[in-house]
Scaffold this motif. Sequence first.
Motif, PDB file in Angstrom:
ATOM      1  N   MET A  49     -43.804 -36.647  21.677  1.00 25.72           N
ATOM      2  CA  MET A  49     -44.362 -35.293  21.964  1.00 25.72           C
ATOM      3  C   MET A  49     -43.740 -33.990  21.029  1.00 25.72           C
ATOM      4  SD  MET A  49     -46.564 -35.696  24.260  1.00 25.72           S
ATOM      5  CE  MET A  49     -46.827 -36.901  25.424  1.00 25.72           C
ATOM      6  N   SER A  50     -44.428 -33.032  20.791  1.00 25.85           N
ATOM      7  CA  SER A  50     -43.948 -31.862  19.596  1.00 25.85           C
ATOM      8  C   SER A  50     -42.689 -31.271  20.517  1.00 25.85           C
ATOM      9  CB  SER A  50     -45.061 -31.099  19.631  1.00 25.85           C
ATOM     10  OG  SER A  50     -45.677 -30.589  20.752  1.00 25.85           O
ATOM     11  N   ASP A  51     -42.513 -31.215  21.750  1.00 28.61           N
ATOM     12  CA  ASP A  51     -41.362 -30.579  22.411  1.00 28.61           C
ATOM     13  C   ASP A  51     -40.178 -31.319  22.462  1.00 28.61           C
ATOM     14  OD1 ASP A  51     -41.680 -32.428  24.568  1.00 28.61           O
ATOM     15  OD2 ASP A  51     -41.705 -30.892  26.226  1.00 28.61           O
ATOM     16  N   ILE A  52     -39.960 -32.611  21.765  1.00 24.23           N
ATOM     17  CA  ILE A  52     -38.943 -33.322  21.774  1.00 24.23           C
ATOM     18  C   ILE A  52     -37.979 -32.938  20.379  1.00 24.23           C
ATOM     19  CG2 ILE A  52     -37.954 -35.613  20.677  1.00 24.23           C
ATOM     20  CD1 ILE A  52     -38.824 -35.905  23.590  1.00 24.23           C
ATOM     21  N   ASP A  53     -36.622 -32.248  20.743  1.00 19.06           N
ATOM     22  CA  ASP A  53     -35.741 -31.719  20.032  1.00 19.06           C
ATOM     23  C   ASP A  53     -34.575 -32.354  20.012  1.00 19.06           C
ATOM     24  OD1 ASP A  53     -37.766 -29.645  19.270  1.00 19.06           O
ATOM     25  OD2 ASP A  53     -37.061 -28.559  21.302  1.00 19.06           O
ATOM     26  N   ILE A  54     -33.621 -31.982  19.232  1.00 21.16           N
ATOM     27  CA  ILE A  54     -32.266 -32.759  18.950  1.00 21.16           C
ATOM     28  C   ILE A  54     -31.345 -31.780  19.536  1.00 21.16           C
ATOM     29  CG2 ILE A  54     -30.464 -33.494  17.652  1.00 21.16           C
ATOM     30  CD1 ILE A  54     -33.139 -34.968  17.059  1.00 21.16           C
ATOM     31  N   TRP A  55     -30.376 -32.393  20.491  1.00 25.54           N
ATOM     32  CA  TRP A  55     -29.521 -31.581  21.316  1.00 25.54           C
ATOM     33  C   TRP A  55     -28.048 -32.245  20.998  1.00 25.54           C
ATOM     34  CZ3 TRP A  55     -30.221 -28.004  25.339  1.00 25.54           C
ATOM     35  CH2 TRP A  55     -31.507 -27.622  25.649  1.00 25.54           C
ATOM     36  N   PHE A  56     -27.008 -31.272  21.189  1.00 28.29           N
ATOM     37  CA  PHE A  56     -25.818 -31.734  20.702  1.00 28.29           C
ATOM     38  C   PHE A  56     -24.693 -31.137  21.573  1.00 28.29           C
ATOM     39  CE2 PHE A  56     -21.865 -30.149  18.320  1.00 28.29           C
ATOM     40  CZ  PHE A  56     -21.492 -31.376  17.754  1.00 28.29           C
ATOM     41  N   ALA A  57     -23.349 -31.907  22.097  1.00 29.22           N
ATOM     42  CA  ALA A  57     -22.366 -31.405  22.587  1.00 29.22           C
ATOM     43  C   ALA A  57     -21.175 -32.319  22.229  1.00 29.22           C
ATOM     44  CB  ALA A  57     -22.552 -32.055  24.132  1.00 29.22           C
ATOM     45  N   ARG A  58     -19.935 -31.645  22.680  1.00 30.97           N
ATOM     46  CA  ARG A  58     -18.680 -32.132  21.859  1.00 30.97           C
ATOM     47  C   ARG A  58     -17.769 -32.470  23.070  1.00 30.97           C
ATOM     48  NH1 ARG A  58     -16.498 -29.408  18.141  1.00 30.97           N
ATOM     49  NH2 ARG A  58     -18.550 -28.479  17.392  1.00 30.97           N
ATOM     50  N   PHE A  59     -17.076 -33.633  23.140  1.00 29.53           N
ATOM     51  CA  PHE A  59     -16.148 -34.115  24.066  1.00 29.53           C
ATOM     52  C   PHE A  59     -14.786 -33.341  23.397  1.00 29.53           C
ATOM     53  CE2 PHE A  59     -13.176 -37.454  25.530  1.00 29.53           C
ATOM     54  CZ  PHE A  59     -13.417 -37.055  26.977  1.00 29.53           C
ATOM     55  N   ARG A  60     -14.165 -32.677  24.420  1.00 32.00           N
ATOM     56  CA  ARG A  60     -12.975 -31.841  23.894  1.00 32.00           C
ATOM     57  C   ARG A  60     -11.792 -32.687  24.328  1.00 32.00           C
ATOM     58  NH1 ARG A  60     -16.141 -26.924  26.245  1.00 32.00           N
ATOM     59  NH2 ARG A  60     -15.712 -28.201  28.087  1.00 32.00           N
ATOM     60  N   SER A  61     -10.567 -32.063  23.680  1.00 27.42           N
ATOM     61  CA  SER A  61      -9.546 -32.495  23.824  1.00 27.42           C
ATOM     62  C   SER A  61      -8.818 -32.492  25.229  1.00 27.42           C
ATOM     63  CB  SER A  61      -8.245 -31.974  23.086  1.00 27.42           C
ATOM     64  OG  SER A  61      -8.082 -30.729  23.205  1.00 27.42           O
ATOM     65  N   ASP A  62      -9.538 -31.607  26.097  1.00 28.15           N
ATOM     66  CA  ASP A  62      -9.205 -31.759  27.609  1.00 28.15           C
ATOM     67  C   ASP A  62      -9.824 -32.811  28.398  1.00 28.15           C
ATOM     68  OD1 ASP A  62     -11.669 -30.555  27.765  1.00 28.15           O
ATOM     69  OD2 ASP A  62     -10.836 -28.619  28.528  1.00 28.15           O
ATOM     70  N   GLY A  63     -10.595 -33.455  27.654  1.00 30.76           N
ATOM     71  CA  GLY A  63     -11.293 -34.664  28.470  1.00 30.76           C
ATOM     72  C   GLY A  63     -12.818 -33.964  29.007  1.00 30.76           C
ATOM     73  N   THR A  64     -13.177 -32.977  28.648  1.00 33.65           N
ATOM     74  CA  THR A  64     -14.335 -32.497  29.201  1.00 33.65           C
ATOM     75  C   THR A  64     -15.658 -32.209  28.086  1.00 33.65           C
ATOM     76  OG1 THR A  64     -13.716 -30.130  28.892  1.00 33.65           O
ATOM     77  CG2 THR A  64     -13.406 -30.933  30.983  1.00 33.65           C
ATOM     78  N   TRP A  65     -16.816 -32.119  28.462  1.00 32.79           N
ATOM     79  CA  TRP A  65     -17.799 -31.895  27.565  1.00 32.79           C
ATOM     80  C   TRP A  65     -18.061 -30.447  27.528  1.00 32.79           C
ATOM     81  CZ3 TRP A  65     -19.949 -35.173  24.042  1.00 32.79           C
ATOM     82  CH2 TRP A  65     -19.704 -36.622  23.932  1.00 32.79           C
ATOM     83  N   SER A  66     -18.517 -30.210  26.220  1.00 37.35           N
ATOM     84  CA  SER A  66     -19.430 -28.735  26.081  1.00 37.35           C
ATOM     85  C   SER A  66     -20.531 -28.844  26.701  1.00 37.35           C
ATOM     86  CB  SER A  66     -19.260 -28.288  24.663  1.00 37.35           C
ATOM     87  OG  SER A  66     -20.098 -29.236  23.988  1.00 37.35           O
ATOM     88  N   THR A  67     -21.184 -27.511  27.027  1.00 39.64           N
ATOM     89  CA  THR A  67     -22.485 -27.462  27.651  1.00 39.64           C
ATOM     90  C   THR A  67     -23.313 -28.055  26.317  1.00 39.64           C
ATOM     91  OG1 THR A  67     -22.135 -25.534  29.071  1.00 39.64           O
ATOM     92  CG2 THR A  67     -24.319 -25.974  28.565  1.00 39.64           C
ATOM     93  N   PRO A  68     -24.397 -28.892  26.361  1.00 41.41           N
ATOM     94  CA  PRO A  68     -25.181 -29.221  25.573  1.00 41.41           C
ATOM     95  C   PRO A  68     -26.092 -28.031  24.984  1.00 41.41           C
ATOM     96  CG  PRO A  68     -25.378 -30.779  27.291  1.00 41.41           C
ATOM     97  CD  PRO A  68     -24.513 -29.613  27.921  1.00 41.41           C
ATOM     98  N   GLU A  69     -26.385 -27.945  23.821  1.00 35.36           N
ATOM     99  CA  GLU A  69     -27.066 -27.026  23.107  1.00 35.36           C
ATOM    100  C   GLU A  69     -28.412 -27.832  22.346  1.00 35.36           C
ATOM    101  OE1 GLU A  69     -25.305 -24.530  20.110  1.00 35.36           O
ATOM    102  OE2 GLU A  69     -23.383 -26.103  19.924  1.00 35.36           O
ATOM    103  N   ARG A  70     -29.483 -27.030  22.218  1.00 36.15           N
ATOM    104  CA  ARG A  70     -30.474 -27.556  21.251  1.00 36.15           C
ATOM    105  C   ARG A  70     -30.265 -27.111  19.993  1.00 36.15           C
ATOM    106  NH1 ARG A  70     -36.199 -26.605  23.656  1.00 36.15           N
ATOM    107  NH2 ARG A  70     -35.452 -24.365  23.680  1.00 36.15           N
TER     108      ARG A  70
END
Length: 378
Positions: A49-70
């Motif tokens: 579908m045309s609303d399929i986009d790429i998302w990105f997040a980072r796993f940080r040194s404190d053991g948590t993930w950042s909020t995913p962003e488009r």
Amino acid sequence: MDASEPVDEGNHRTALLTAPAPQSHAANLMPLPDGDMGCAWFAGTQEGMSDIDIWFARFRSDGTWSTPERVSADPHHSEQNPVLFPTPRGELWLLYTAQHAGDQDTAEVRVRVSTDSGHTWGAARTLVPASGSRGVFIRQPIVVLDSGRWLLPVFHCVRPERGKWRGDHDTSAVLVSDDEGETWQHHDVPNSTGCVHMNIVRTADGTLLAMFRRRQADAVHASHSTDGVHWSPPEPTELPNNNSSIQLTALRDGGLALVYNASSAADATARRTSLYDEINQDSAEAVEEEPPGPAFWGAPRAPLTLALSPDNGKTWPFRHDIEAGDGHCLTNDSRNGANRELSYPSIAQASDGELHIAFTHFRQAIKHVRLAPDQTFT
């Protein structure tokens, strides 16, 4: 939406990454230049579908993930299969495909470049255009050789003479750059029809090994090269394949680690239609133009299995199921529990030796699993 808090599951520590969309799929993990672990995937209503986009997040040194962003948003294309590539000069490339609907034969490869480990991104541009009746797709990382040569494995989604793309005629190739991605030379992998998602690693003996997803859903296939340009014809390995993605990485101890679904067409009791049929359900005439070809769709996408090889991929004596399930995937629709696949894994080793694995969980989220080095072989 935030990532879930990490949870201990026996030897595994897990978390779920989600985007504000019904579907998430096709994760790619990569250590980032700043020391974090990055993960990119695609999300939207449904693949194609045309609303399929790429998302990105980072796993940080404190053991948590950042909020995913488009990080992509083309309203006219389905943007899929992201690949992260930290270049030798310190940039971070985000490569991904863009296609019209479910027509993978229209796909091109695009790239965005970050100079700050993915905190900000430059404008998208076309890196590899589609060519006639052949779309170009990616799934696996760029490999940089000691000579400085870059290897980008691709596969061509080939439209048949009659009807629409269904995957029957797909082939693999390697794009080679000797000027850090400024120009690329195309080299086909011989006799590779049906072999896609080419995944290249350097082995401990100094040669190059490539492993492939197999459209016929029989077995993972393998090919070898000494220069990245000339490849042996792919041949079946001892590992099954279900026409779903795999990923291979070379470990720091010299071994190889592969994540895949330990299933094949032999485990399937039913078949689903192709992706084209799902996206174009009202186009019965187009679906009937060409009978189904040899590509096999609908084999279970489970269990999600880790295999280890101590001998450069000749044998895989250690195998461990990361997660089990029925792998039901007769539809790409992730709503109402219709899809229960554990698929499209990605694997990366962090600087501390920990193994990170990410994979599609029921097409609703990306599941992240961490294995400490001393847990890998137990």
